[in-house]
Write an enzyme that holds these catalytic residues in place. Structure first.
Site, PDB file in Angstrom:
ATOM      1  N   CYS A   1     -19.438  71.961  21.833  1.00 17.07           N
ATOM      2  CA  CYS A   1     -18.087  71.705  22.328  1.00 17.07           C
ATOM      3  C   CYS A   1     -17.050  72.275  21.405  1.00 17.07           C
ATOM      4  O   CYS A   1     -17.115  71.911  20.338  1.00 17.07           O
ATOM      5  CB  CYS A   1     -18.098  70.151  22.427  1.00 17.07           C
ATOM      6  SG  CYS A   1     -19.725  69.564  22.522  1.00 17.07           S
TER       7      CYS A   1
ATOM      8  N   GLU B   1      -8.457  66.172  26.377  1.00  8.91           N
ATOM      9  CA  GLU B   1      -8.835  67.587  26.816  1.00  8.91           C
ATOM     10  C   GLU B   1      -9.050  67.757  28.318  1.00  8.91           C
ATOM     11  O   GLU B   1      -9.469  66.888  28.810  1.00  8.91           O
ATOM     12  CB  GLU B   1     -10.302  67.879  26.221  1.00  8.91           C
ATOM     13  CG  GLU B   1     -10.344  67.868  24.628  1.00  8.91           C
ATOM     14  CD  GLU B   1     -11.430  68.410  24.132  1.00  8.91           C
ATOM     15  OE1 GLU B   1     -11.648  69.004  23.060  1.00  8.91           O
ATOM     16  OE2 GLU B   1     -12.664  67.966  24.729  1.00  8.91           O
TER      17      GLU B   1
END
Length: 297
Positions: A151, A213
């Site tokens: 990630c 995000e």
């Protein structure tokens, strides 16, 4: 100090930290003040600060940096101030860039609605087991939580801003899989990453830090050799669907202190079971929906 000087003080702080972190051996206060003084002069050429004001500003830069970052791991500190994330609006249009540091400060996320582009990789082996990682203890956000394979963020650079075919995000994924898990780029051709969807979420980590995000979800099926970078990864494991369900049960029950990242849990709860079936059936591309941005948290 004038308003224009105050406006750009944050930039001086960020730059001085990066410059001081690069000094070897560990920089003295005088070294950092000297670097900061030079940077303040460069950043505020029109400010016409008197010598005493310049020195005081330089000292403030160093002191503010020390207070903010005293407990931060050196590697993570470097990444926080050197990496420039891609700022986007809620429709995923690029609107600018900012430091990884600023993009993860909850105060700035809430005050300025900073939203940055990210990606989450789900790597499966030929037995259709998913590779998970436990984030290192030194990570600024969500240390020691279990999450999907990798990630991170595409950076504000030409190769990672390419929109067509999500190539910029794929390039970033290839780069970070090498950085974090030691998987060579030759083992992960960018055209083998399958973008399945995008989600927008916000998640605080510890009060000071957090995430906001627009996350690209990339799937790939490859047998690879993994050599984790201890600065990034504490542990790894492959799991099948049944083992993942047991992991979820333990996390929900608070057993063994096990925690999952919020973005991974969102993917698990909303998409993963269906997509995993597509992995096993070899029909991943049929599951792709890159037009929708799922606003989940």
């Amino acid at each position: 100090m004038s308003a224009s000087t105050t406006l750009f003080l944050g930039r001086a702080i960020r730059c001085s930290r990066s410059h001081c972190a690069a000094l070897r051996p560990s920089p003295s206060f005088a070294d950092c003040r000297s670097r900061s003084l030079t940077l303040v002069r460069q950043i505020f050429p029109a400010a016409r600060l008197a010598p005493v004001q310049l020195r005081r500003t330089a000292v403030s830069v160093v002191q503010m940096g020390e207070v903010a970052d005293a407990a931060m791991d050196a590697v993570q500190r470097r990444l926080m101030f050197e990496d420039e994330c891609i700022l986007v609006d809620e429709e995923d249009h690029v609107i600018g860039h900012d430091s990884k540091y600023n993009c993860h400060l909850m105060e700035k996320i809430e005050a300025e609605n900073l939203l940055h582009r990210a990606f989450s990789v789900f790597l499966f082996n030929s037995k259709y087991e998913l590779l998970l990682q436990q984030r290192s203890a030194t990570k600024v956000t969500f240390p020691l939580v279990w999450t999907n394979t990798c990630c991170s963020h595409p950076l504000f650079r030409e190769s990672e801003l390419i929109e067509e075919g999500c190539l910029g995000v794929r390039n970033a994924a290839q780069r970070k899989l090498l950085d974090e898990l030691g998987i060579p780029a030759t083992d992960l051709p960018v055209d083998q990453f399958v973008p399945l969807g995008r989600m927008l979420y916000k998640a605080p980590s510890d009060g000071k830090w957090g995430e906001h995000e627009l996350d690209y979800l990339l799937f790939i099926v490859r047998d690879v050799e993994v050599n984790p970078n201890p600065d990034e990864v504490a542990d790894i494991k492959y799991v099948n669907q049944e083992q993942l369900r047991e992991l979820l049960r333990k996390a929900d029950a608070g057993e063994e202190g096990l925690k999952l990242s919020p973005w991974f849990r969102l993917v698990v709860d909303n998409f993963l079971p269906k997509w995993w079936n597509h992995v096993e059936n070899g029909t991943l591309k049929e599951a792709a929906d890159m037009k929708t941005i799922h606003k989940l948290a």
